[in-house]
Design a protein around this motif. Sequence first.
Motif, short mmCIF file in Angstrom:
data_model
loop_
_atom_site.label_atom_id
_atom_site.label_comp_id
_atom_site.label_asym_id
_atom_site.label_seq_id
_atom_site.Cartn_x
_atom_site.Cartn_y
_atom_site.Cartn_z
N GLY A 37 -0.25 -11.33 -1.55
CA GLY A 37 -1.46 -11.47 -0.74
C GLY A 37 -2.14 -10.14 -0.46
N ILE A 38 -2.15 -9.26 -1.47
CA ILE A 38 -2.75 -7.93 -1.28
C ILE A 38 -4.13 -7.93 -1.90
CG2 ILE A 38 -2.58 -5.49 -1.96
CD1 ILE A 38 0.53 -6.03 -1.99
N LYS A 39 -5.10 -7.30 -1.19
CA LYS A 39 -6.46 -7.30 -1.69
C LYS A 39 -6.84 -5.90 -2.18
CE LYS A 39 -11.14 -8.68 -0.38
NZ LYS A 39 -11.81 -7.38 -0.33
N LEU A 40 -7.26 -5.82 -3.43
CA LEU A 40 -7.73 -4.55 -3.98
C LEU A 40 -9.26 -4.56 -3.99
CD1 LEU A 40 -4.82 -5.07 -5.51
CD2 LEU A 40 -5.61 -3.16 -6.91
N SER A 41 -9.88 -3.73 -3.10
CA SER A 41 -11.34 -3.70 -3.07
C SER A 41 -11.87 -2.65 -4.03
CB SER A 41 -11.83 -3.38 -1.66
OG SER A 41 -11.00 -3.98 -0.70
N ASN A 42 -13.09 -2.89 -4.51
CA ASN A 42 -13.80 -1.97 -5.40
C ASN A 42 -12.93 -1.38 -6.50
OD1 ASN A 42 -15.89 -2.25 -3.47
ND2 ASN A 42 -14.97 -0.58 -2.28
N PRO A 43 -12.23 -2.19 -7.23
CA PRO A 43 -11.32 -1.61 -8.22
C PRO A 43 -12.07 -0.94 -9.37
CG PRO A 43 -11.42 -3.96 -8.49
CD PRO A 43 -12.26 -3.66 -7.30
N VAL A 44 -11.49 0.17 -9.85
CA VAL A 44 -12.00 0.84 -11.06
C VAL A 44 -10.82 0.96 -12.01
CG1 VAL A 44 -12.94 2.97 -12.00
CG2 VAL A 44 -13.68 2.17 -9.76
N VAL A 45 -10.98 0.48 -13.22
CA VAL A 45 -9.86 0.50 -14.15
C VAL A 45 -10.29 1.23 -15.42
CG1 VAL A 45 -8.21 -0.88 -15.44
CG2 VAL A 45 -9.07 -1.71 -13.25
N TYR A 46 -9.47 2.14 -15.87
CA TYR A 46 -9.75 2.74 -17.18
C TYR A 46 -8.46 3.10 -17.88
CZ TYR A 46 -9.28 7.02 -14.45
OH TYR A 46 -8.83 8.00 -13.62
N GLU A 47 -8.60 3.20 -19.19
CA GLU A 47 -7.44 3.54 -20.00
C GLU A 47 -7.71 4.86 -20.67
OE1 GLU A 47 -5.19 0.53 -22.89
OE2 GLU A 47 -6.85 1.60 -23.83
N ARG A 48 -6.70 5.70 -20.75
CA ARG A 48 -6.88 6.96 -21.46
C ARG A 48 -5.56 7.32 -22.12
NH1 ARG A 48 -6.76 10.89 -16.10
NH2 ARG A 48 -4.51 10.77 -15.90
N SER A 49 -5.59 8.28 -22.99
CA SER A 49 -4.36 8.68 -23.67
C SER A 49 -3.48 9.46 -22.70
CB SER A 49 -4.68 9.56 -24.87
OG SER A 49 -4.96 10.86 -24.44
N ASN A 50 -2.17 9.50 -22.98
CA ASN A 50 -1.31 10.42 -22.24
C ASN A 50 -1.82 11.83 -22.47
OD1 ASN A 50 1.54 8.47 -23.21
ND2 ASN A 50 0.48 8.45 -21.25
N ILE A 91 -5.57 2.53 -12.27
CA ILE A 91 -6.28 1.55 -11.45
C ILE A 91 -6.55 2.19 -10.10
CG2 ILE A 91 -6.20 -0.73 -10.37
CD1 ILE A 91 -4.18 -1.51 -12.57
N SER A 92 -7.82 2.40 -9.78
CA SER A 92 -8.18 2.96 -8.47
C SER A 92 -8.80 1.85 -7.65
CB SER A 92 -9.18 4.09 -8.61
OG SER A 92 -8.74 5.01 -9.57
N ALA A 93 -8.42 1.78 -6.38
CA ALA A 93 -8.99 0.76 -5.52
C ALA A 93 -8.84 1.16 -4.08
CB ALA A 93 -8.29 -0.57 -5.76
N ASP A 94 -9.63 0.52 -3.20
CA ASP A 94 -9.48 0.77 -1.77
C ASP A 94 -8.51 -0.24 -1.21
OD1 ASP A 94 -11.15 2.93 -1.66
OD2 ASP A 94 -12.95 1.69 -1.45
N LEU A 95 -7.46 0.24 -0.57
CA LEU A 95 -6.45 -0.65 0.01
C LEU A 95 -6.20 -0.25 1.45
CD1 LEU A 95 -5.27 -0.59 -3.21
CD2 LEU A 95 -3.50 -1.89 -2.04
N THR A 96 -5.81 -1.21 2.26
CA THR A 96 -5.41 -0.84 3.62
C THR A 96 -4.03 -0.21 3.52
OG1 THR A 96 -4.37 -2.96 3.99
CG2 THR A 96 -6.69 -2.76 4.62
N GLY A 97 -3.67 0.55 4.54
CA GLY A 97 -2.40 1.27 4.53
C GLY A 97 -1.22 0.33 4.35
N LYS A 98 -1.27 -0.80 5.03
CA LYS A 98 -0.15 -1.75 4.98
C LYS A 98 -0.01 -2.32 3.57
CE LYS A 98 0.60 -5.60 7.46
NZ LYS A 98 0.05 -6.56 8.46
N ASP A 99 -1.15 -2.76 3.03
CA ASP A 99 -1.14 -3.34 1.68
C ASP A 99 -0.63 -2.34 0.65
OD1 ASP A 99 -2.03 -5.67 2.61
OD2 ASP A 99 -4.08 -5.52 1.80
N TYR A 156 -4.81 8.69 -0.74
CA TYR A 156 -5.65 9.75 -0.17
C TYR A 156 -5.01 10.32 1.10
CZ TYR A 156 -9.85 12.06 1.55
OH TYR A 156 -10.76 13.00 2.00
N ASP A 157 -4.61 9.43 2.02
CA ASP A 157 -4.11 9.90 3.32
C ASP A 157 -2.84 10.72 3.16
OD1 ASP A 157 -6.20 8.70 4.49
OD2 ASP A 157 -5.10 6.90 5.12
N ASP A 158 -1.94 10.25 2.28
CA ASP A 158 -0.69 10.99 2.06
C ASP A 158 -0.98 12.39 1.57
OD1 ASP A 158 0.61 8.77 2.76
OD2 ASP A 158 1.22 8.18 0.71
N MET A 159 -1.85 12.43 0.55
CA MET A 159 -2.08 13.73 -0.06
C MET A 159 -2.85 14.64 0.87
SD MET A 159 -3.51 14.67 -3.77
CE MET A 159 -2.53 13.61 -4.75
#
Lengths: 674, 252
Positions: free
Chosen positions: A342-355, A478-486, A536-539
């Motif tokens: 039941g986790i919600k990922l808002s505004n997701p951005v997904v991309y693939e790149r090489s190692n 995968i980048s997205a906005d998540l609440t801390g709990k989620d 973000y907050d951790d870093m």
Amino acid sequence: MFYVKLAGRNIHQSMSNFLPFALSSVVMFLMNLMIATILLSPSLKKLQRWENFAMLLSLGLIVLTIFATIFMIYSYRFLLKRRTKEFGLYNILGLKKRQIVRISILELLMMFLVTVVAGTILGIVLAKFLYLILINLVGENYFDLQWSPLAVGIVTVLFACIYLLLMIISSFSIRRQSSLELLKNANKGEKEPKSRGILALLGLVSLGIGYYLAVTVASPLDALTKFFIAVLFVIFGTLLFYMSFTIWLLKRQKKNKGYYYQPKHFITVSSMLYRMKQNAVGLANITILVTMTFVTLATTVGLFSSINGFLNDYFVRNTIININTTQQQSIELVDQVAEKNGIKLSNPVVYERSNSIVGALNNGKFENKQNLANLTAVNFMTAETYTTLTGNPVHLRGNEAIAFPAVGSLNENQVKFGNRTFKIKQKINGIRNFPSTSRMASNWLILIVNSKSQIQPVLDDATKAAGNHYLLGFDTTISADLTGKDAKKLQTTLSNYRVNGDAPIQRRDDSKTKIEQDDRGEEKTLAGMPPTFERYDDMHQQLISFAGGFLFIGLVLGFTFILGTALIIYYKQISEGEQDKRSFEILQEVGLSSDEVRQTIRSQVLLVFFMPIGVAIVHFGFAFIMIQKLISLFGTTRFGLLLLTSIGTIAVVAAIYYIIYKQTSHAYYRIVER
Amino acid sequence: MLLQVNHLQKIFQTRFSKEKTVALHDVTFSVEDGEYIAIMGESGSGKTTLLNTLATLEKPTSGSVLLSGQDVTKIKENKLAEFRRTHLGFIFQDFNLLDTLSVRDNIFLPLVLGRQKVRVMEQRLEKLAPRLNISDLLNKQPFELSGGQKQRVAIARALITEPELVLADEPTAALDFKNSEGLLTLLEDINETGQTILMVTHSAIAASHAKRVLFIKDGRIFHQLYRANREAADFMQEISMTMTNLLGTEVR
């Protein structure tokens, strides 16, 4: 008792001589005590990552102690020099040298007691204040500092050692001189300095090498290794510069009769030439101190102030998940886990790149070798991904590519990987929804090419070069906005999965910590890795506490350096004033008007005073290139901001320097004026 | 008449006390062009104050000092340095050479301050140096010289501006007997070429080389003696006698 009285009276009577010494002694004690108190306080351990601070503080304490020792010796020698006449009089009046030494040791003991008492009282009060600054800088709010008797004890012992050294110096220098010598002023005649062409050349060459090292730094890691070598060269060069080059230059000016025999230049050139010899070392010291202040403050302030910019560049959304497999598999996994919990990922951005492939990029030629001087990480991205990310359609034919040099620069029109060449069709300076900075200590280049089939051979070459330990392929972010709990829940769940390139994702029931225990190369790769997770907050917390600690030490050291500079300058002004007093009297009698006197003094003092700051700014200009690279080691590469903070710090330091100049030149005028 | 001193008075008063010290009471005398005049007096007689007033280093309380008709006491503060540089030459008791300058540059100093051309400076020095026997010393630093040599350099510095009046303040005080004699003969020679010299001294030997001696005590001129064509030794005897009788002190 008699000697105690005499010593006490001496200090009382020549207060003006003792005051600067006492002041520097108390302040040095104070700085050391404050740092030691914070270091030993139990409340430090309540901070997050306190081990880092403890290490930084210990480092600061070591630097401060070294500085205090050098500085106290400098101060004391000055004091001794000014009192030779007094000691000589005692000697003539019938005191034995041994007795004079006893007096001077008693004086030192008194100064030591004053230092410990005044320093401890001030230290207890001010340490709290300083700790408050530290707490604020590292972004915490816990505040409780007890004074620690142990800290007082340690610093007192340190200073006892320094004072013991001073006593040894004093007894040596008093014993060495004869009584008549003691009585006579230090005004011995001096031969005009010879210009030492070879030394001048050596100084310039040394400066040149230091500067060259600074300018040619290619990557952050390179800067780190070259920094200290460059610093040594520059210190050496500065010393030689003042010792010889300036003398050589002044002599040349003197030879030019049309220039030399003008009132303005005549007195200035001759007395600078005369003074240069005595004071080359002093000027070099001041220059190096000012440069140190610039570098320390600019680096730490720059680091601290660029955190937010870095985070904004790096975090496209507040959470970044990196999964070492294809986009399709990654999305499936994350969607599935998110839905189940039941986790919600808002505004997701997904991309693939090489190692990333990491190697040396030289003149557009990439080689799979780890060379510190020009280490570059390269990531590939397909045109398709680029279009999905940005919405800009691109048409790439054959081996054409779009380059985004996110960290560092790319000047060539092509990049060669072995026998495969990519022609750069276009250079861009940003990709929408894509970070523009990396956490790696190297340069970073992103190449957008037509298809995966062009990329795989390059990756395979890199795999082979690295010894076939693990296969290079593609990963998904995968980048997205998540609440801390989620975010927390998602991270815990995802840590049970093992991802290994194209192989199917496996679920393990053992925790993530277990995997870290056998984090030894191949085994890990075979087992696959859990998705990485960055918040973000951790870093932010992590960086702020790191950079805040640095800034704190930078401020403390910077303050101490400025103080040291101020005192050295004050001493110089006083001693020069006394030397020049007679000269200016004579000049006025011979026919120099008081206006001209003032002009001469001004141009002389100004030159001697601002020469160090000028040279220091030049030094800093070259150091700036290195500082910029060094700071980007910690993940920040914002040139404009760094330039701004550097100019700011230079302006502030220069302003403080100017105030010191104003104050000390008063002292000079007072002595010289008829 | 080159120098005319009229009713000169100088009263010192320290800032925080009402007590006044009268250094010069009422001094009047004149000096002709080409004269060599010595002012004699003991310590505290006011002779140094008189010299400083003539040298424009101090302003008198009242009275005037005319040099070639110009009242030097009326010259504005910011013009004084220039006046000293162009009209007066100084020879001091302790030479007052600058340690930071070479001998040559010490001599050039007043000309440099007067923004003279380098060529002119060199020409004048070329003429002056052999007369003072300092040609070999020009490239040395002052601390390398003996007292007598230093004083000769100081004289060169005083003469190089071709001043109307040379003021000498106890020029032999820091020299031994032999050097003193040499220096006094040198000053006499310089006077022979037409240079006006005013010397302040307490030494009868020094004074005996002058053409005229003024005696000063408690800020007043008491007496004067002319040398006429006598030998210095004869003249000195008379000076000694006068000192003993008039000033009531023993002559050193």
